[in-house]
Design an enzyme around this catalytic site. Structure first.
Site, PDB file in Angstrom:
ATOM      1  N   SER A  78       0.841  -1.194   0.000  1.00 19.37           N
ATOM      2  CA  SER A  78       0.000   0.000   0.000  1.00 19.37           C
ATOM      3  C   SER A  78       0.869   1.234   0.000  1.00 19.37           C
ATOM      4  CB  SER A  78      -0.902   0.015   1.236  1.00 19.37           C
ATOM      5  OG  SER A  78      -1.545   1.264   1.386  1.00 19.37           O
ATOM      6  N   TYR A 120      -1.640  -0.449  10.513  1.00 16.99           N
ATOM      7  CA  TYR A 120      -1.702  -0.798   9.091  1.00 16.99           C
ATOM      8  C   TYR A 120      -0.460  -0.322   8.349  1.00 16.99           C
ATOM      9  CZ  TYR A 120      -3.680  -1.104   4.346  1.00 16.99           C
ATOM     10  OH  TYR A 120      -3.913  -1.399   3.022  1.00 16.99           O
TER      11      TYR A 120
END
Length: 698
Positions: free
Chosen positions: A576, A589
């Site tokens: 990501s 995350y």
């Protein structure tokens, strides 16, 4: 007529047949499809069927007879109007006036085009004159196991007479072509009133005035041969000389097959990468565990349809059921010489039988590999071809069983087999095959494949020619995903990527289904958007386990298989933008994504010597179609940016340089670039985010 059969399936549906009215072509196609649905009658791509109708000649307006016949390369089980050829029967028969004998066979095939009636015809096959020189309205040319057993038995002509008396003709083996059509015509003229003809070492011709009569005739003839063979087997008491060794139990067989299959795949791919198939059916085990295996296997198959797909003979492994196949070095020490010997024998076969104009020798590796007590492996350019090769060898086993029960199995002489395998017309057919797709011959495994980005990646890989194993936590999602693919394109397995045993099971599925793995895509994921004080240890551990630990274990177990194959490979990790860019409410995350990215670089450095490339694809803002955005993550990101959830797609699109909404398909394209286009890149990060300046890696 009798409609109850023990050895073939009666599939004629009178209501469905009636729906075609008097459309003889539709009825011929219907008959073809139901015949092809029974593998005891004919296998994929095997045999051909035809019908003759009266049509109006578009040039003379006169009524002429037209023959409709399966075209070159078709399959009767799936035959449609687009797969048949329509020819003037009279013109085809007129070719007898210009036929110059056996040396003229190849030229005759070119002349079939001068007989075309239907301009949308598929290319006529080499068997076209076999149908055209017989007078019947509907004709079946089939390769039933029972009939080929009769055709391949010693004293086949005498056996044919014993089963059917004077009602069946018989012609000796001859390569398909115009002259064989003349031999069938002569056989009929010499034996008026017969219901069919047995072709020595080859197959069966049957016919009828209607499609239904032809269908019933075919079934009845096959049933009679099957009953005869069953009686002979019963009288004999055992087949293949009885059992020599005992099989391992079912689970033990699958475990051993899964471990050894990547080794076999690597060796069978010495010239061209292959995809595998495994079977341990009762029919296979009876043969490969028998006393007669060593005598019968080297003889090879008899029917051309068989050996064109299986090669002239299999490779029988000299491995015991107690072999420790986990000891890769020791097993390879036994396997490598066996493969080398097979290749050398195939080369000798080629050199001994070749003609001055023969095509170059093809891949000398075995297609069929037998492991007594375990099962049978097949390797080919794709899953379908490997599976079909396996099915054809099962047909060959059935033929050998039947022929041995009748009298004695006989195979084609090697020169005859070679002349079929390396026939210039067969080579021309191969050259007409469509070009392979970029990922053809590759096996991929995609975690999180039940939906969202993972499913999009799997779709892209399949579209570009790969076969794929999809994993996910949701069985329902996987079952729904599997329905979107054609047969032989994909397999699914429920897998928790935080569980080492579950990952091992997923790779076992990949090995058994396809032979191993070439592409690993870790797409399974979740997102938790919380501030430092709100992030719990449970949140932290879940993110680390799924994203980081899962990636590590997928790589660790997958690389072990890739190293067995020795074919290199690709690992692509879906990370990501958040692994590169600091932002609020993202500590768990973002940290996990950063770990994924650096693990990619570490593995790229470590695995380069194995030709295993490891790269990262970084999505950002994939809202539409992404499973991550279905829960609290979307609410968390909306809260972090001070907007509503509904405003997120527009927000993410506006913030990238290209002002584009990023979709799962865009991520799939990034993965495809890594595994196909960028084939000399490793350790790279591909940002698929529409352009985020703060995420530029350089």
């Amino acid at each position: 007529m009798v409609k109850n059969f023990q050895y073939v399936d009666y599939l004629w549906d009178e209501q469905k047949a009636a729906s075609f009215g008097d459309d003889q072509v539709a009825l011929f196609l219907y008959r073809s499809n139901i015949l092809g649905a029974d593998l005891r009658i004919t296998n994929y791509g095997g045999g051909n069927t035809s019908c003759k109708t009266i049509e109006k000649d578009p040039l003379t307006n006169e009524e002429v007879e037209v023959m409709w016949v399966k075209g070159s390369g078709g399959d009767i089980g799936t035959l449609t109007r687009s797969g048949i050829a329509g020819l003037y029967t009279g013109r085809l028969r007129d070719l007898k006036n210009v036929y110059g004998g056996l040396a003229d066979e190849d030229r005759m095939v070119g002349l079939f085009n001068h007989c075309i009636y239907d301009l949308d015809s598929k290319a006529p096959s080499i068997d076209t004159p076999l149908h055209g020189l017989l007078p019947f309205k509907h004709i079946d040319h089939l390769h039933p196991d029972a009939l080929i057993a009769v055709a391949a038995a010693k004293d086949s002509e005498q056996v044919t007479k014993e089963i059917w008396g004077d009602t069946m003709g018989w012609v000796p083996w001859q390569r398909p072509g115009f002259d064989l059509g003349l031999q069938l015509e002569k056989c009929l003229n010499d034996n008026p009133g017969i219901r069919g003809i047995v072709l020595g070492s080859h197959g069966l011709f049957t016919w009828g005035d209607t499609s239904y009569e032809c269908y019933m005739n075919s079934l009845e003839v096959i049933e009679m041969a099957s009953e005869y063979i069953a009686k002979k087997i019963k009288e004999k008491g055992s087949v293949f000389g009885g059992q020599k060794i005992e099989s391992l139990g079912k689970e033990a067989r699958l475990d051993k097959a899964a471990v050894i299959m990547p080794l076999l795949r690597g060796l069978a791919s010495s010239e061209n990468r292959m995809v595998g198939h495994f079977t341990d059916s009762d029919v296979v085990l009876e043969f490969i565990n028998s006393n007669d295996l060593d005598r019968l296997a080297p003889l090879g198959t008899s029917c051309p349809d068989h050996f064109l797909r299986t090669k002239i003979q299999p490779l029988v492994l000299n491995l015991s059921t107690g072999e420790n196949v986990e000891d890769t070095a020791a097993v390879l020490e036994k396997l490598k010489p066996a493969f080398a010997q097979y290749r050398e024998e195939y080369k000798q076969y080629y050199e001994t039988c070749k003609h001055p104009n023969s095509p170059a020798m093809r891949d000398p590796n075995p297609v069929i590999i037998i492991y007594p007590g375990v099962g049978m492996f097949s390797f080919a350019k794709d899953k379908q071809t490997a599976r079909v090769a396996s099915e054809f060898y099962v047909n060959a086993i059935n033929v050998m069983r039947g022929a041995e029960a009748i009298t004695e199995y006989t195979s084609l002489p090697r020169q005859e087999a070679f002349d079929i395998e390396y026939w210039l017309l067969e080579e021309a057919k191969l050259q007409r095959m469509p070009a392979e797709k970029p990922l053809s011959r590759k096996v991929a495994i995609v975690t999180g494949g039940g939906g969202g980005i993972g499913k999009a990646i799997a779709d892209k890989l399949v579209a570009e020619g790969a076969v794929v194993v999809l994993t996910d936590l949701s069985k329902d999602a996987l079952d729904a995903a599997l329905k979107t693919y054609k047969k032989d394109q994909a397999e699914v397995v429920v897998c928790d990527v935080t569980n080492e045993a579950a990952i091992a099971e997923a790779y076992k599925k990949a090995s058994l289904a396809f032979g191993g793995v070439d592409i690993i895509v870790h797409s399974a994921g979740l997102a938790i958007s919380k501030s430092l004080e709100d992030t719990t240890l449970k949140d932290w551990d879940l993110l680390q386990n799924v994203l980081v630990k899962g990636q590590f274990m997928m790589a660790q177990q997958g690389v072990a298989i890739m190293r067995k194959q020795g074919l290199g490979g690709d690992i692509v990790n879906i990370a990501s933008k958040n692994g590169l860019v600091a932002g609020p409410n993202n500590v768990g995350y973002g940290t996990a994504k950063a770990a994924q990215q650096h693990m990619t670089r570490l593995l790229a450095a470590e695995l380069a010597a194995d030709k295993i490339r490891v790269n990262t694809v970084n999505p950002d803002g994939v809202i539409v179609g992404s499973k991550i955005w279905e829960g609290e993550w979307a609410e968390g990101r909306a809260k972090a940016y001070g907007i509503s959830v509904e405003e997120l797609p527009a927000h993410y699109a506006k913030r990238n340089l290209l002002n584009e909404i990023i979709l799962p398909d865009d991520i799939a394209n990034g993965v495809f670039a890594c595994v196909s286009v960028l084939n000399k890149s490793t350790g790279n990060t591909i940002n698929v985010d529409g352009g985020m300046a703060n995420a530029f890696v350089r």
